[in-house]
Design a protein around this motif. Structure first.
Motif, PDB file in Angstrom:
ATOM      1  N   GLY A 474      56.049  52.110  26.107  1.00 24.73           N
ATOM      2  CA  GLY A 474      54.722  52.324  25.545  1.00 24.73           C
ATOM      3  C   GLY A 474      53.679  52.160  26.628  1.00 24.73           C
ATOM      4  O   GLY A 474      53.953  51.574  27.690  1.00 24.73           O
ATOM      5  N   ARG A 475      52.499  52.644  26.369  1.00 25.28           N
ATOM      6  CA  ARG A 475      51.393  52.537  27.331  1.00 25.28           C
ATOM      7  C   ARG A 475      50.252  51.726  26.736  1.00 25.28           C
ATOM      8  O   ARG A 475      50.058  51.693  25.525  1.00 25.28           O
ATOM      9  CB  ARG A 475      50.886  53.918  27.730  1.00 25.28           C
ATOM     10  N   PRO A 480      53.035  45.930  25.206  1.00 28.74           N
ATOM     11  CA  PRO A 480      53.552  44.707  24.601  1.00 28.74           C
ATOM     12  C   PRO A 480      54.338  44.970  23.310  1.00 28.74           C
ATOM     13  O   PRO A 480      55.257  44.214  22.984  1.00 28.74           O
ATOM     14  CB  PRO A 480      52.283  43.891  24.317  1.00 28.74           C
ATOM     15  N   ILE A 481      53.993  46.030  22.604  1.00 31.81           N
ATOM     16  CA  ILE A 481      54.735  46.366  21.375  1.00 31.81           C
ATOM     17  C   ILE A 481      56.128  46.867  21.737  1.00 31.81           C
ATOM     18  O   ILE A 481      57.101  46.629  21.004  1.00 31.81           O
ATOM     19  CB  ILE A 481      53.959  47.399  20.541  1.00 31.81           C
ATOM     20  N   ALA A 482      56.262  47.552  22.882  1.00 33.59           N
ATOM     21  CA  ALA A 482      57.594  47.930  23.365  1.00 33.59           C
ATOM     22  C   ALA A 482      58.415  46.678  23.666  1.00 33.59           C
ATOM     23  O   ALA A 482      59.607  46.603  23.341  1.00 33.59           O
ATOM     24  CB  ALA A 482      57.471  48.808  24.611  1.00 33.59           C
ATOM     25  N   ALA A 521      60.120  55.427  22.010  1.00 35.22           N
ATOM     26  CA  ALA A 521      58.789  55.580  22.601  1.00 35.22           C
ATOM     27  C   ALA A 521      57.710  55.566  21.528  1.00 35.22           C
ATOM     28  O   ALA A 521      57.875  56.149  20.451  1.00 35.22           O
ATOM     29  CB  ALA A 521      58.713  56.882  23.393  1.00 35.22           C
ATOM     30  N   THR A 522      56.590  54.924  21.835  1.00 35.44           N
ATOM     31  CA  THR A 522      55.406  54.943  20.986  1.00 35.44           C
ATOM     32  C   THR A 522      54.387  55.853  21.645  1.00 35.44           C
ATOM     33  O   THR A 522      53.933  55.591  22.760  1.00 35.44           O
ATOM     34  CB  THR A 522      54.841  53.525  20.823  1.00 35.44           C
ATOM     35  N   THR A 527      43.735  59.231  25.180  1.00 32.84           N
ATOM     36  CA  THR A 527      43.575  59.606  26.582  1.00 32.84           C
ATOM     37  C   THR A 527      44.878  59.546  27.375  1.00 32.84           C
ATOM     38  O   THR A 527      44.995  60.198  28.413  1.00 32.84           O
ATOM     39  CB  THR A 527      42.537  58.675  27.255  1.00 32.84           C
ATOM     40  N   LEU A 528      45.847  58.798  26.906  1.00 38.19           N
ATOM     41  CA  LEU A 528      47.099  58.654  27.645  1.00 38.19           C
ATOM     42  C   LEU A 528      48.211  59.548  27.095  1.00 38.19           C
ATOM     43  O   LEU A 528      49.363  59.443  27.537  1.00 38.19           O
ATOM     44  CB  LEU A 528      47.563  57.190  27.615  1.00 38.19           C
TER      45      LEU A 528
END
Length: 613
Positions: A474-475, A480-482, A521-522, A527-528
């Motif tokens: 995740g980005r 942190p959720i990853a 993946a989240t 923007t990302l």
């Protein structure tokens, strides 16, 4: 550690003690035992390596009739799980003792007691304590004095419950660094490491302070402080319904608690926000004076709470424009640091008793921090009593070892903290804040929609049952959720899983990706988004199997992602995506664990409340 229950009553108490142990099973344990004084003033003990139900079965063939006794579930720290190492421990058939925590100087005390002729039958530190009490009793001839003298020699963090056949209507409890409560009844009194153990008996509780000793009798009890002075402690009424500690229609507590998250977040928000801003008094009456002075925030936590703190760093710095540091409690305690000016010290703990986090709070109170704040789910817990400011998350009772609703309410509380600091730091923008708070209020409904994807997530889980490894990416706030998603997978399914920032794939983790590696993946819009899609292409080019949570499903209808597994997510404000996107990761870990047949609520080697280092 892990669970203590003790009773002095007019009615038979063996069944009450077993019922109390059952209510503490969620904390994790590997053996169980009970000791009582029978009608002939004889000490009787029964222990098993295994579950409380095995102790209950043993009692059905070897019943113990008594009106006073202590019981325990053990999570091994010193010595392997076995009947020999299970509590209670006895000394000379006169004293019996149960213990949570660690006695750090047990080796020195053991050598002393060996020289005095005491024999040790276990590998534990606990046996030292019961022999030490017996030793002092032979010198002093008084039960309470012997316990106090022994405690003065013990070093570490512990809670004790102890009785003597010479005093068949008394149980003495000791608290030093590990929780212990008194349960008040009618012509009966109790001690326990957690009030949940006693909820079917009483709702009146007294939380002991560190160094307190309670002398518990049938009709009364007396608490003594560190100096041996008689003291009074406040009585708390705990109005938790028994249905909160029952599974109801669910197979596991974890599933029940996942499904309760919309209600938990709504409860966390209730009465704490208006349409446009957060009410600063929700953190305590001193908050409006303290928060305008804050120039830095130090967040301290362990495990899942640490991941919540990592998300909060993004929120505090982006919303309030205040520098923020995050550190694991066990690391913070043991290093030299450069302390920031006017820093708010914030601890996160589901239980409010986490040993390293509590020790960090106590260390901080001796340092030059502006103030301390605890975010916690347990009223009356040690951290709630000791911090200057406090926020109760109102998640309700959480039984499953793997935290779910406590985690999302911590996130909710931390977002409220970031918004409050934003207001107090003169960074507020009424239009933006109103939009954010409106979406925050709508969050329970959005989570309910995600929970409706349960069957689809369960189908995903089938592909993981034979896997040995998994990668979560995740980005931004979803990194942190990853980490949290990977932790949940590790905790309950025993699959090795790691979380990474999506942009870090090329810096090592990509070497692990092949046709047997699932990558979760989240990928929300924002923007990302384009960078995240590029990261997914990197995985796909190496043959990795993609499992994607996204509100941009139209982008995955293209041939480039034809073989990706997609779960559609609702669109919402980017700052709220960490709370929403953690839900399907919890469900994925749960369903994988169920398919693999692991113990979902009590995963091996883990405990719910970690009250030792």
């Amino acid at each position: 550690m892990c669970g203590i229950v003790g009773a002095v009553a007019k009615r038979p108490i063996a069944g009450l003690l077993i019922d109390g142990l059952k209510k503490l099973e969620y904390r994790g344990y590997d053996s169980a035992g009970i000791a009582v004084i029978d009608a002939q003033h004889q000490l009787k003990r029964l222990r098993v390596a295994g579950k409380v139900r095995e102790l209950e079965n043993a009692l059905s063939t070897q019943p113990l009739y008594a009106h006073m006794g202590i019981a325990h579930t053990r999570w091994a720290t010193h010595g392997v799980p076995s009947e020999q190492n299970a509590h209670p421990f006895i000394s000379h058939d006169k004293f019996a003792l149960v213990h949570n925590g660690i006695i750090e100087n047990h080796s020195i005390l053991r050598e002393k007691l060996l020289r005095e002729g005491y024999q040790f039958l276990s590998e534990t530190d606990t046996e030292t304590a019961v022999h030490l009490i017996h030793y002092h009793y032979t010198q002093m001839g008084d039960f309470l004095s012997a316990v106090r003298a022994a405690v003065n020699e013990l070093e570490g963090a512990y809670a004790l419950g102890v009785f003597s056949t010479d005093y068949p209507d008394r149980v003495i409890g000791v608290r030093q660094g590990a929780p212990l409560v008194i349960g008040k009844g009618q012509n009966e009194n109790f001690i326990a490491s957690d009030p949940l153990a006693l909820l079917s008996i009483t709702q009146q509780f007294i939380y002991l302070e560190d160094y307190d000793i309670v002398d518990l009798g049938l009709h009364a009890f007396q608490i003594y402080d560190r100096q041996g002075q008689a003291v009074n402690r406040e009585t708390h009424t705990l109005s938790v319904g028994l249905d909160a500690i029952e599974r109801g229609e669910y197979r596991h507590f974890m599933k029940k608690e996942i499904m309760e998250q919309p209600e938990a977040i709504a409860s966390c928000l209730e009465g704490r926000i208006t349409k446009s801003h957060v009410l600063p008094a929700i953190f305590g009456p001193k908050a409006e004076t303290i928060f305008p002075q804050v120039e830095h925030v130090q967040l301290i936590a362990c495990g899942t709470s640490y991941h919540a703190a990592m998300v909060a760093r993004y929120w505090i710095e982006s919303l309030a424009r205040i520098p923020c540091s995050v550190e694991v409690a066990s690391e913070f305690r043991y290093r030299e640091m450069a302390q920031s000016k006017n820093s708010l010290f914030v601890t996160l703990s589901q239980s409010g008793e986490t040993a390293d986090t509590l020790a960090a709070l106590r260390l901080a109170k001796k340092m030059d921090y502006l103030s301390s704040l605890v975010i916690c789910n347990v009223p009356g817990s040690t951290m709630m009593r000791e911090a200057d400011l406090h926020f109760l998350t109102r998640a309700g009772v959480e039984i499953g070892v793997a935290s779910t609703k406590a985690f999302v309410t911590q996130l909710t509380a931390l977002l409220l903290l970031a918004l409050t600091l934003r207001q107090q730091n003169k960074q507020a923008d009424e239009k933006i804040d109103r939009e954010l708070i409106e979406q925050l209020q709508n969050l329970p409904g959005l989570i309910q929609k995600v929970l409706q994807q349960d069957e689809m997530i369960a189908n995903w889980a089938k592909a993981f049952t034979e896997k040995q490894h998994a990668i979560f990416i995740g980005r931004g706030t979803l990194y942190p959720i990853a980490l949290e998603g990977a932790l949940k997978m590790k905790e309950i399914s025993y699959i090795h899983a790691e979380g990474y920032p999506s942009g870090e794939l090329k810096h090592g983790p990509l070497a692990l990706v092949d046709t047997s590696m699932p990558v979760i993946a989240t990928v929300p819009g924002g923007t990302l988004l384009e960078k995240s899609l590029s990261n997914l292409q990197e995985v796909r080019a190496r043959g990795g199997k993609l499992y994607v949570l996204t509100d941009q499903t139209h982008l995955f209808h293209q041939d480039a992602f034809a073989d990706a597994h997609i779960i559609p997510m609702p669109s919402l404000h980017p700052l709220l995506t960490p709370i929403l996107y953690t839900i399907p990761l919890q469900l994925l870990a749960y369903h994988v664990a169920v398919l693999k047949g692991t113990d979902v609520d009590q995963p091996r080697n883990l405990a719910k409340s970690v009250t030792v280092e």
